[in-house]
Structures are given as C-alpha cells and as structure tokens.
Design a protein around this motif. Structure first.
Motif: not given
Length: 252
Positions: A140-158, A122-130
């Motif tokens: 947070k730690d699980i996301c970090n171990r996947s070279d990712a980070y816990l969701l950052q909903t920076e816009t209401h559209e996102e 979505f909009s230049g990023h990839c997302y994994l639903h756990v």
C-alpha cells in the motif's frame, strides 16, 4: 476549437501513412497511435474488453470515435477489407488473443500516450505490476508513494483483466496451491471483522467474486484481501508476502 480540429486532422493524416507514433503537439491532449505488428491478423478470444464495434467505417473515422466519444478507449482493431473496427479499453496481450487462428486484414493500433512508462491502461485507469513480494502495508505504501493506490478490483471484469495481464496462469508448476502467487488488493476488514472496505477513496466494497468459502478469517488473523490466479478474492494474513498491482487514473 479550430485548433483542436486541426490537431486531429494532423494526427489522422500522419496515421494514414505511418506505422510509428504520431504526436501532433499543442497544449491539448491527443492520441498517439502506434500500429503493433505483434498482433496483426489476430483477434481477442473474448469480447469483454471491447467498448463497442463500429461497422462500415474507415480507420480515420474509428480514430475520431475513439478520441472524441470514448474516453477509456486506448486501442483499435480495424479491418479495412470489411470496414469494421473494435474499440478496446485495454491493450492486447498474449493471453487475450488466439494465435492458432490467423484472420487476414486485421491490424491493431494502441494509444501509447495515456499512462506513464511501465504502466498499462484498462477502462480509464493505469496499472503497474510490482513483482517484488511484500506484505500488505508495504505494498500500500509503495503505491501511495507513486501517487497511486493498491489495486481496487471493483468489478469481476477488472479482476479477470488483471489476472490475465499480470498474474501467472493457474497451472504453473511453481504456484503449488490455489492461493499461491496471488496479488494484494487494497481491501481490508480492520474496522469490523468480515466487513471489507477499500483503503483508498470512498467507494463501497461490493465485490462478490470470493473464492469458495472465503473470506473465512482462518486462525483469526486474516484481515487483508488478495486476488488469486482464478480471478477470485481471498482473505490472507496481512504479514504474508505477495506481488501487487498499483492503480491510478489515466495519465493525460
């Protein structure tokens, strides 16, 4: 540059005669478009995930536009009968289309080559639903171990897209309160009560789409943020267990 041009021509030539993934191999990333018959003759119920519309255009030229001009483009809706295309920043899903009305001529093609398997673009990023529920820190730690980070909903559209793509609908029976079945996001106010910040990167936390009367730090122990099924934010005890979504840059 000539090799890149030949790669694109290879892709478009095969695309014109095939409805299966079409890779043209080299060291340069190219699109691998697949026609998805699940969404034939269907259109989204809204336009908020549309990057742009292209009028009086062929499918091949639409792919050129998606590939060369819009880095966040991962899908194309095209109607050859009226020579119209919509370039999309995400895949279609069952909650984004209106199945009660068929619109002849429309086909949907998506680029399956942008995210790791199981992740959704979505909009230049990839997302994994756990779906396994856990507390905020473990999420947070699980996301970090996947070279990712816990969701950052920076816009209401996102936030709307994440809610539509992953969270359960507002009216499901098993989610008994407005904040049931929410999803953790990567924001907290550990440093200063009421002043939220993202735990990843340096972007400021500017989200304003809180649920009414939130955040309220109920009982003095709500320091982590979650996304509710209404696409609004809520503060919650960090020890509470929610599902969560990991986020990372597009995999190219």
């Amino acid at each position: 540059m000539m090799l890149y041009f030949k790669e694109i021509i290879c892709l478009l030539t095969l695309l014109a005669i095939s409805t299966v993934p079409v890779p043209c191999m080299s060291g340069i990333p190219v699109m691998t478009l697949t026609r998805d018959p699940t969404y034939s003759e269907l259109l989204p119920t809204h336009t908020r995930y549309q990057i742009t519309s292209l009028q009086n255009i062929s499918l091949m030229d639409s792919v050129f536009g998606c590939l060369l001009r819009y880095p966040s483009c991962v899908g194309i809706l095209h109607n050859a009968n009226i020579r119209l295309s919509f370039l999309l920043m995400c895949y279609l899903n069952e909650r984004s289309v209106g199945r009660t009305r068929k619109v002849p001529g429309w086909i949907f093609l998506s680029d399956l080559n942008v995210c790791l398997k199981g992740w959704v673009p979505f909009s230049g990023h990839c997302y994994l639903h756990v779906k396994n529920e856990t507390d905020w820190k473990d999420a947070k730690d699980i996301c970090n171990r996947s070279d990712a980070y816990l969701l950052q909903t920076e816009t209401h559209e996102e936030a709307l897209w994440v809610t539509e793509a992953f969270l359960r609908p507002v009216n499901v029976v098993e989610c008994t309160t407005w904040d049931s079945c929410s999803s953790w996001i990567g924001a907290n106010d550990f440093s200063q009560e009421g002043l939220y910040s993202w735990n990843h990167g340096s972007d400021q936390f500017n989200a304003t789409f809180w649920y009414p009367d939130q955040p309220n730090n109920y009982a003095g122990d709500q320091d982590c943020a979650a996304l509710t099924r209404s696409a609004q934010l809520n503060d919650k005890e960090c020890s509470f267990k929610y599902e969560f979504v990991c986020e990372r840059d597009l995999f190219i």
